[in-house]
Design a protein around this motif. Sequence first.
Motif, PDB file in Angstrom:
ATOM      1  N   GLU A 194       0.814  -1.215   0.000  1.00 15.78           N
ATOM      2  CA  GLU A 194       0.000   0.000   0.000  1.00 15.78           C
ATOM      3  C   GLU A 194       0.850   1.268   0.000  1.00 15.78           C
ATOM      4  OE1 GLU A 194      -3.372   0.075   2.608  1.00 15.78           O
ATOM      5  OE2 GLU A 194      -3.730  -2.060   2.317  1.00 15.78           O
ATOM      6  N   GLU A 195       2.002   1.224   0.635  1.00 11.93           N
ATOM      7  CA  GLU A 195       2.897   2.388   0.625  1.00 11.93           C
ATOM      8  C   GLU A 195       3.402   2.660  -0.788  1.00 11.93           C
ATOM      9  OE1 GLU A 195       7.262   3.730   2.284  1.00 11.93           O
ATOM     10  OE2 GLU A 195       6.061   2.389   3.531  1.00 11.93           O
ATOM     11  N   LEU A 196       3.779   1.601  -1.494  1.00 12.63           N
ATOM     12  CA  LEU A 196       4.217   1.754  -2.879  1.00 12.63           C
ATOM     13  C   LEU A 196       3.061   2.265  -3.742  1.00 12.63           C
ATOM     14  CD1 LEU A 196       6.369   1.490  -5.058  1.00 12.63           C
ATOM     15  CD2 LEU A 196       5.710  -0.929  -5.298  1.00 12.63           C
ATOM     16  N   ALA A 197       1.867   1.732  -3.542  1.00  5.40           N
ATOM     17  CA  ALA A 197       0.702   2.199  -4.296  1.00  5.40           C
ATOM     18  C   ALA A 197       0.464   3.689  -4.053  1.00  5.40           C
ATOM     19  CB  ALA A 197      -0.537   1.395  -3.926  1.00  5.40           C
ATOM     20  N   ASP A 198       0.616   4.136  -2.815  1.00  5.91           N
ATOM     21  CA  ASP A 198       0.449   5.562  -2.506  1.00  5.91           C
ATOM     22  C   ASP A 198       1.515   6.405  -3.195  1.00  5.91           C
ATOM     23  OD1 ASP A 198      -1.807   5.163  -0.935  1.00  5.91           O
ATOM     24  OD2 ASP A 198      -0.683   5.147   0.954  1.00  5.91           O
ATOM     25  N   ARG A 199       2.746   5.895  -3.250  1.00  2.00           N
ATOM     26  CA  ARG A 199       3.820   6.625  -3.939  1.00  2.00           C
ATOM     27  C   ARG A 199       3.512   6.749  -5.428  1.00  2.00           C
ATOM     28  NH1 ARG A 199       9.203   3.819  -3.132  1.00  2.00           N
ATOM     29  NH2 ARG A 199       9.969   5.666  -4.227  1.00  2.00           N
ATOM     30  N   VAL A 200       3.036   5.650  -6.027  1.00  3.36           N
ATOM     31  CA  VAL A 200       2.673   5.687  -7.449  1.00  3.36           C
ATOM     32  C   VAL A 200       1.507   6.660  -7.646  1.00  3.36           C
ATOM     33  CG1 VAL A 200       1.736   4.361  -9.393  1.00  3.36           C
ATOM     34  CG2 VAL A 200       3.521   3.360  -7.935  1.00  3.36           C
ATOM     35  N   ALA A 239      -3.745  -1.622  -9.907  1.00  2.22           N
ATOM     36  CA  ALA A 239      -3.277  -1.115 -11.199  1.00  2.22           C
ATOM     37  C   ALA A 239      -3.732   0.318 -11.405  1.00  2.22           C
ATOM     38  CB  ALA A 239      -3.805  -1.990 -12.325  1.00  2.22           C
ATOM     39  N   PHE A 240      -2.894   1.072 -12.108  1.00  3.01           N
ATOM     40  CA  PHE A 240      -3.202   2.436 -12.518  1.00  3.01           C
ATOM     41  C   PHE A 240      -3.316   2.404 -14.031  1.00  3.01           C
ATOM     42  CE2 PHE A 240      -1.186   2.538  -8.458  1.00  3.01           C
ATOM     43  CZ  PHE A 240      -1.907   3.493  -7.754  1.00  3.01           C
TER      44      PHE A 240
END
Length: 110
Positions: free
Chosen positions: A5-11, A31-32
């Motif tokens: 989730e931290e990586l998802a927030d960074r993305v 996915a984005f």
Amino acid sequence: MAYDEELADRVRDLVEGEPGLSEKRMFGGLAFLVNGNMAVSASSQGGLLLRIEPTRTESLVDGQHVRRFEMRGREMDGWLRVDVAVLGTDEELRRWVDHGLAYARTLPPK
């Protein structure tokens, strides 16, 4: 395993404001998408799942931290797994996210 989730927030911070952007749970990750086409995903296996121009695959694979995505034992050109080890800084993450965004922008909307 759930996605990072931290990586998802960074993305999410990097792609904010991208025209046609949406988020969707895919392949166990988040996915984005740009106009319905996946650009990048916070993978359930850690790191990123990235969609790129297939002809660029070989030049981006390093054999250690960046490798082809494998589905059912078959390596796929145009899809990469990028380990979290090479995503430590925002600049490193942006480099990979930008590859995915650039390719997704070239695809027809879904």
